[in-house]
Design an enzyme around this catalytic site. Structure first.
Site, PDB file in Angstrom:
ATOM      1  N   LYS A 166      -0.797   8.808  -5.617  1.00 15.43           N
ATOM      2  CA  LYS A 166      -0.881   7.757  -4.603  1.00 15.43           C
ATOM      3  C   LYS A 166       0.509   7.365  -4.165  1.00 15.43           C
ATOM      4  O   LYS A 166       1.453   7.375  -4.962  1.00 15.43           O
ATOM      5  CB  LYS A 166      -1.599   6.510  -5.146  1.00 15.43           C
ATOM      6  CG  LYS A 166      -1.647   5.349  -4.144  1.00 15.43           C
ATOM      7  CD  LYS A 166      -2.292   4.101  -4.729  1.00 15.43           C
ATOM      8  CE  LYS A 166      -2.228   2.964  -3.723  1.00 15.43           C
ATOM      9  NZ  LYS A 166      -2.851   1.713  -4.225  1.00 15.43           N
ATOM     10  N   GLU A 179      -1.909 -11.922  -2.291  1.00 18.37           N
ATOM     11  CA  GLU A 179      -1.933 -11.291  -3.623  1.00 18.37           C
ATOM     12  C   GLU A 179      -0.999 -11.957  -4.632  1.00 18.37           C
ATOM     13  O   GLU A 179       0.226 -11.908  -4.499  1.00 18.37           O
ATOM     14  CB  GLU A 179      -1.578  -9.809  -3.503  1.00 18.37           C
ATOM     15  CG  GLU A 179      -1.746  -9.042  -4.798  1.00 18.37           C
ATOM     16  CD  GLU A 179      -1.806  -7.542  -4.609  1.00 18.37           C
ATOM     17  OE1 GLU A 179      -1.951  -6.827  -5.612  1.00 18.37           O
ATOM     18  OE2 GLU A 179      -1.714  -7.076  -3.456  1.00 18.37           O
TER      19      GLU A 179
END
Length: 398
Positions: free
Chosen positions: A151, A201
């Site tokens: 990723k 977040e």
């Protein structure tokens, strides 16, 4: 030394308007931070945390001790750390700090914000162009299919140049009132530059022996049509690609936090959270601190960067980011927050943000790229994430 404010943890009850009055009082050069637990407005600089080879958490602890020994009863540090841990941070002990409840607890946040006063138009310049960004995503996917890494988070920027200086208080008002339950900030970083944003977040918070982290990964743009918006949210909860991406991030947070915890709880499946522009897969990880001498910032630095903003393996993903992104991230995907001398604090990933300098605003947005990623979809996701700030400045979309 000047006295700083007492314990930054607010004690209810607070009158109506106790949070919005701090929002209304913000002026460029101040440090403003609103979280789901408190609202802070800080003025001046009693001491700066110096740059150096020691870990930043140690430098913060030493600075707070020095200020406390000089007579400050309960100092705290406020500011931002960059994506690159080796780069200088922008952390200060303010001269004075005013504290209020969370914006979401103040009913006056429902009042609509005014439109920012300037400028009337913007010149927009993407870097890289959306088509080039899509090609980078495709190239990264090809490399992942070849087994090079699993990723990478690739970002792009949007530079807005106005006819005059941007209205920072007006933009902050719109960011805060649009998502009052999130994490809204406006902080000076280097001379003449301000970092503003509304991040969804939480990297980590500590209050006493309670630790909380709220990793997000896996996203989809919201829709103005209610039925379509619900469909998108339901599809995100069932998306194999997004669930896998989310699980990788949660596993990384779990493994990193576990050594600091006497106990830790990780839900088996993610839930959904929403902002004005995006749906996100969300997991709230909670733990009980094992050693009282460990600060929230020390744990935040251990977590940073999570796979949600960098990739896996992290060292390879960092190199790939350097190959594909034609700009320095600076404070984007770093951290903003506060901490006190007892180790309590809240540190948030710097997302949905922009840097303001003179007549220029530079917006940042990224997307997590995995082997199942589609270049057009990831490009569209970054455009949707830009919308948070474009709405705040009254600019047209991309």
């Amino acid at each position: 030394m000047s006295a700083v404010s007492p314990d930054p943890r607010p004690s209810p009850p607070f009158p109506v308007g106790a949070a919005t009055v701090l929002l209304d009082a913000y002026r460029p050069g101040d440090r403003f931070l609103a979280t789901p637990t408190r609202t802070l407005l800080a003025h001046g600089s009693l001491a700066e945390v110096p740059h150096g080879p020691e870990p930043v958490a140690e430098r913060v602890t030493a600075t707070l001790r020095r200020v406390r020994s000089g007579g400050a009863a309960a100092p705290l540090v406020v500011g931002a750390l960059p994506f690159d841990p080796a780069a200088p941070a922008a952390l200060v002990v303010p001269e004075a700090t005013r504290t209020g409840p969370a914006l979401a607890a103040d009913p006056l946040t429902v009042l609509p914000p005014g439109r920012p006063s300037a400028p009337d138009s913007w010149n927009l310049r993407p870097e890289p162009e959306p088509s080039v960004y899509g090609k980078s995503v495709a190239s990264a996917v090809e490399r992942m299919l070849g087994g090079e890494f699993s990723k990478v988070v690739l970002a792009r920027t949007l530079e807005l140049t106005g006819t005059g200086a941007p209205d920072l208080p007006g933009m902050l008002q719109r960011l805060a009132r649009t998502d009052p339950a999130g994490y809204t900030f406006a902080l000076p970083t280097v001379p003449g530059r301000t970092l503003l944003g509304a991040s969804p977040e939480l990297l980590v918070s500590r209050r006493g022996d309670l630790l909380v982290s709220n990793p997000l990964a896996g996203s989809t743009p919201r829709s103005a049509d209610l039925a379509e918006d619900v469909r998108r949210a339901a599809a995100l909860l069932e998306s194999a690609k997004d669930l896998h991406e989310h699980a990788v991030v949660v596993d990384s947070v779990h493994r990193t936090m576990a050594p600091y915890c006497a106990s830790i709880d990780v839900p088996a499946r993610p839930s959904l959270i929403r902002t004005a522009t995006m749906w996100h897969l969300s997991t709230t990880v909670t733990g009980t601190l094992a050693r009282p001498g460990v600060s929230a910032l020390e744990i935040a630095c251990a977590l940073h960067p999570t796979p949600a903003v960098c990739g896996t393996p992290a060292d390879v993903a960092r190199r790939v980011i350097g190959e594909y992104e034609p700009f320095d991230r600076g404070f984007y995907t770093g951290m903003v927050g506060w901490g006190d001398a007892e180790g309590n604090g809240e540190w948030v990933i710097t997302l949905r943000c922009a840097e303001a300098e003179g007549r220029v605003l530079r917006l940042y947005a990224g997307a997590g790229v995995v082997s199942a990623s589609d270049p057009a979809s990831e490009t569209a996701e970054t455009a949707a994430k830009f919308r948070t700030f474009l709405n705040a400045v009254g600019a047209d979309g991309v």
